[in-house]
Design a protein around this motif. Structure first.
Motif, PDB file in Angstrom:
ATOM      1  N   VAL A  69       0.837  -1.207   0.000  1.00  0.00           N
ATOM      2  CA  VAL A  69       0.000   0.000   0.000  1.00  0.00           C
ATOM      3  C   VAL A  69       0.871   1.256   0.000  1.00  0.00           C
ATOM      4  CG1 VAL A  69      -1.694   1.323   1.321  1.00  0.00           C
ATOM      5  CG2 VAL A  69      -1.947  -1.148   1.098  1.00  0.00           C
ATOM      6  N   GLU A  70       1.951   1.212   0.768  1.00  0.00           N
ATOM      7  CA  GLU A  70       2.872   2.361   0.816  1.00  0.00           C
ATOM      8  C   GLU A  70       3.451   2.649  -0.566  1.00  0.00           C
ATOM      9  OE1 GLU A  70       6.846   3.821   3.272  1.00  0.00           O
ATOM     10  OE2 GLU A  70       6.431   1.685   3.043  1.00  0.00           O
ATOM     11  N   GLU A  71       3.905   1.600  -1.241  1.00  0.00           N
ATOM     12  CA  GLU A  71       4.469   1.776  -2.582  1.00  0.00           C
ATOM     13  C   GLU A  71       3.418   2.301  -3.553  1.00  0.00           C
ATOM     14  OE1 GLU A  71       6.781  -0.857  -6.037  1.00  0.00           O
ATOM     15  OE2 GLU A  71       5.546  -1.862  -4.541  1.00  0.00           O
ATOM     16  N   LEU A  72       2.190   1.795  -3.452  1.00  0.00           N
ATOM     17  CA  LEU A  72       1.119   2.210  -4.351  1.00  0.00           C
ATOM     18  C   LEU A  72       0.867   3.711  -4.256  1.00  0.00           C
ATOM     19  CD1 LEU A  72      -1.318   1.614  -6.237  1.00  0.00           C
ATOM     20  CD2 LEU A  72      -2.672   1.256  -4.147  1.00  0.00           C
ATOM     21  N   PHE A  73       0.690   4.219  -3.041  1.00  0.00           N
ATOM     22  CA  PHE A  73       0.331   5.629  -2.910  1.00  0.00           C
ATOM     23  C   PHE A  73       1.521   6.564  -3.138  1.00  0.00           C
ATOM     24  CE2 PHE A  73      -3.445   3.806  -0.873  1.00  0.00           C
ATOM     25  CZ  PHE A  73      -4.411   4.502  -1.585  1.00  0.00           C
ATOM     26  N   ARG A  74       2.723   6.074  -2.931  1.00  0.00           N
ATOM     27  CA  ARG A  74       3.888   6.875  -3.351  1.00  0.00           C
ATOM     28  C   ARG A  74       3.879   7.058  -4.867  1.00  0.00           C
ATOM     29  NH1 ARG A  74       7.321   7.890   0.769  1.00  0.00           N
ATOM     30  NH2 ARG A  74       7.491   6.344   2.446  1.00  0.00           N
ATOM     31  N   ASN A  75       3.606   5.977  -5.583  1.00  0.00           N
ATOM     32  CA  ASN A  75       3.573   6.057  -7.040  1.00  0.00           C
ATOM     33  C   ASN A  75       2.395   6.875  -7.554  1.00  0.00           C
ATOM     34  OD1 ASN A  75       5.890   4.500  -7.312  1.00  0.00           O
ATOM     35  ND2 ASN A  75       4.758   2.570  -7.470  1.00  0.00           N
ATOM     36  N   LEU A  76       1.352   6.993  -6.746  1.00  0.00           N
ATOM     37  CA  LEU A  76       0.207   7.817  -7.119  1.00  0.00           C
ATOM     38  C   LEU A  76       0.433   9.294  -6.807  1.00  0.00           C
ATOM     39  CD1 LEU A  76      -2.786   5.545  -6.034  1.00  0.00           C
ATOM     40  CD2 LEU A  76      -2.175   6.214  -8.358  1.00  0.00           C
ATOM     41  N   GLY A  77       1.593   9.608  -6.244  1.00  0.00           N
ATOM     42  CA  GLY A  77       1.936  11.011  -6.035  1.00  0.00           C
ATOM     43  C   GLY A  77       1.690  11.536  -4.645  1.00  0.00           C
ATOM     44  N   TYR A  78       1.591  10.672  -3.644  1.00  0.00           N
ATOM     45  CA  TYR A  78       1.366  11.100  -2.270  1.00  0.00           C
ATOM     46  C   TYR A  78       2.658  11.019  -1.452  1.00  0.00           C
ATOM     47  CZ  TYR A  78      -3.655  11.036  -3.072  1.00  0.00           C
ATOM     48  OH  TYR A  78      -4.904  11.313  -3.556  1.00  0.00           O
ATOM     49  N   LEU A  79       2.810  11.947  -0.527  1.00  0.00           N
ATOM     50  CA  LEU A  79       3.875  11.877   0.463  1.00  0.00           C
ATOM     51  C   LEU A  79       3.383  10.973   1.582  1.00  0.00           C
ATOM     52  CD1 LEU A  79       4.807  15.680   0.603  1.00  0.00           C
ATOM     53  CD2 LEU A  79       5.935  13.882  -0.705  1.00  0.00           C
ATOM     54  N   VAL A  80       4.004   9.812   1.743  1.00  0.00           N
ATOM     55  CA  VAL A  80       3.480   8.772   2.629  1.00  0.00           C
ATOM     56  C   VAL A  80       4.197   8.803   3.980  1.00  0.00           C
ATOM     57  CG1 VAL A  80       3.093   6.308   2.940  1.00  0.00           C
ATOM     58  CG2 VAL A  80       2.874   7.322   0.663  1.00  0.00           C
ATOM     59  N   ASP A  81       3.419   8.776   5.041  1.00  0.00           N
ATOM     60  CA  ASP A  81       3.927   8.675   6.407  1.00  0.00           C
ATOM     61  C   ASP A  81       3.424   7.356   6.980  1.00  0.00           C
ATOM     62  OD1 ASP A  81       4.841   9.003   8.974  1.00  0.00           O
ATOM     63  OD2 ASP A  81       3.427  10.597   9.517  1.00  0.00           O
ATOM     64  N   LEU A  82       4.317   6.398   7.187  1.00  0.00           N
ATOM     65  CA  LEU A  82       3.951   5.071   7.695  1.00  0.00           C
ATOM     66  C   LEU A  82       4.261   4.983   9.188  1.00  0.00           C
ATOM     67  CD1 LEU A  82       3.123   2.094   7.430  1.00  0.00           C
ATOM     68  CD2 LEU A  82       5.454   1.591   6.634  1.00  0.00           C
ATOM     69  N   ARG A  83       3.263   4.634   9.979  1.00  0.00           N
ATOM     70  CA  ARG A  83       3.429   4.469  11.421  1.00  0.00           C
ATOM     71  C   ARG A  83       3.047   3.047  11.806  1.00  0.00           C
ATOM     72  NH1 ARG A  83       3.925   9.426  14.129  1.00  0.00           N
ATOM     73  NH2 ARG A  83       4.464  11.008  12.561  1.00  0.00           N
ATOM     74  N   MET A  84       3.927   2.404  12.562  1.00  0.00           N
ATOM     75  CA  MET A  84       3.721   1.015  12.957  1.00  0.00           C
ATOM     76  C   MET A  84       3.499   0.902  14.469  1.00  0.00           C
ATOM     77  SD  MET A  84       4.008  -0.816  10.133  1.00  0.00           S
ATOM     78  CE  MET A  84       4.159  -2.454  10.849  1.00  0.00           C
TER      79      MET A  84
END
Length: 403
Positions: free
Chosen positions: A167-182
């Protein structure tokens, strides 16, 4: 482009600029890499469809001959055959002119049926800082227990991390700045959500995305369980992002993906017969993929008009639940959840040219038809359940046009 093809466009310029529906043609040409992102943004910034159509033709005349055929095909695909017919008979085009209309088809609602074509699509000129927050709770252990690696490996939600990296890779490629929190506890999870809702960068964004992949509480439906056992209701999250509490996103699409159990029910499904479109006498049963899998039990208006509009607080949301109300969310321990697999597959293939509701509908179908789990001889199914208060169509327009 050859002079003879350019001349055909010039001879029909009046008809094209007056009668062509620009948006769908523009999307089609962009998906074929005939129009660049910059050119599309420039065309969309123009205030009238006449000016937009003029620039589409202007850019097209600078392209190779083969793109003339692609333009004709785009007209056919968008039910503008009457314009395609003006171009094809006079050209040496290899396009086979096949009408997209059928005698008994549902009437096509063209963009021109609306007073303002662009007002049917969300603005996307501002998108440099559009953001995506992803929260994934994989381990449900106390701080002391997390120091025990063997316990950490044993009690983790297997497949969740694999899901979230896709999901992280998908939305990065869609042009979003992704912040992943675990692995957030209740207090941290709520704090991160509040900070995201208040992020000032939303003022320069055209949308936002929130993905939460977590345990759902079986006793309290539509509730996330943080890593320390505290509960956060989905309704609280929706309120946090409404137009009153999050004015910087008012009038902009907010895409929320909730991947968790919404109860303890397991859908058994029903065998249905489906008419084969190519052979009406044949029937297709829903396909079945993935044997025995693990259950995850564990506001200003964006338009050229500057007038103010009074909108409902819960306007412009897409809330994509991975499963239906009261039901479990199935997840493979090795490949991740069915829903994420379908989401990533469909978006990667079609997000360049489809609006988000068409994408979500295809995700629904893929999960419903292609996946099932067999537990003690019983077959179980899953049905995603999106809800939408979007008021326009939303296209991602990936920056590099490649997913």
């Amino acid at each position: 482009m050859k002079e003879e093809l350019a001349k055909i466009l010039d001879e029909n310029l009046v008809n094209l600029t007056k009668n062509m529906e620009p948006f769908e043609v523009m999307v089609s040409l962009q998906s074929r890499n005939i129009l660049s992102n910059y050119q599309v943004q420039h065309i969309r910034s123009l205030s009238t469809s006449y000016a937009q159509n003029y620039d589409i033709v202007y850019y097209l005349k600078k392209r190779p001959d083969k793109d003339f055929d692609a333009f004709v095909q785009a007209l056919i695909e968008t039910s503008q055959d009457h314009l395609a017919e003006l171009l094809v008979p006079k050209s040496k085009s290899n396009v086979e002119l096949i009408s997209s209309k059928e005698e008994d088809s549902v009437p096509f609602l063209a963009m021109g049926d609306f007073e303002d074509e662009l007002d049917t699509v969300y603005d996307y000129h501002h998108g440099a800082f559009r953001k995506c927050l992803i929260i994934c709770n994989e381990h449900y252990l106390s701080e002391a227990e997390r120091s025990d690696q063997s316990l950490l490996d044993k009690l983790k939600r297997k497949g969740a991390k694999e899901d979230i990296l896709k999901v992280e890779e998908l939305f990065r490629n869609l042009g979003y700045l992704v912040d992943l929190r675990m692995d957030l506890n209740g207090e941290d999870m709520w704090s991160v959500l509040c900070n995201f809702a208040a992020d000032e960068d939303h003022s320069e964004a055209n949308s936002c995305v929130l993905v939460i992949h977590s345990l759902g509480d079986h006793l309290h439906e539509d509730t996330f369980i943080a890593c320390d056992g505290k509960l956060i209701r989905m309704k609280q999250i929706l309120t946090l992002f409404n137009a009153f509490n999050c004015p910087l996103l008012a009038g902009k699409p907010k895409l929320l993906f909730f991947i968790c159990d919404r109860g303890n029910d397991k859908e058994v499904g029903a065998v249905v017969q489906r008419i084969n479109r190519t052979n009406p006498s044949a029937t297709n049963l829903p396909r079945s993929v993935s044997p025995s899998e693990e259950s995850n039990t564990d506001l200003c208006r964006i338009s050229n008009d500057v007038s103010k509009v009074n909108l409902p607080l819960q306007c412009d949301f897409l809330v994509a639940y991975s499963t239906s109300h009261g039901s479990v969310n199935w997840r493979s321990t090795t490949h991740g959840s069915w829903y994420v697999y379908a989401l990533v597959s469909v978006f990667k293939r079609h997000a360049r040219h489809m609006d988000v509701m068409r994408l979500i509908t295809r995700v629904n179908r893929m999960v419903a038809e292609r996946f099932e789990s067999v537990v003690f001889g019983q077959r179980y199914k899953q049905m995603p359940s999106p809800t939408s208060t979007l008021t326009r169509e939303f296209y991602f327009f990936p920056p590099n046009n490649e997913l």
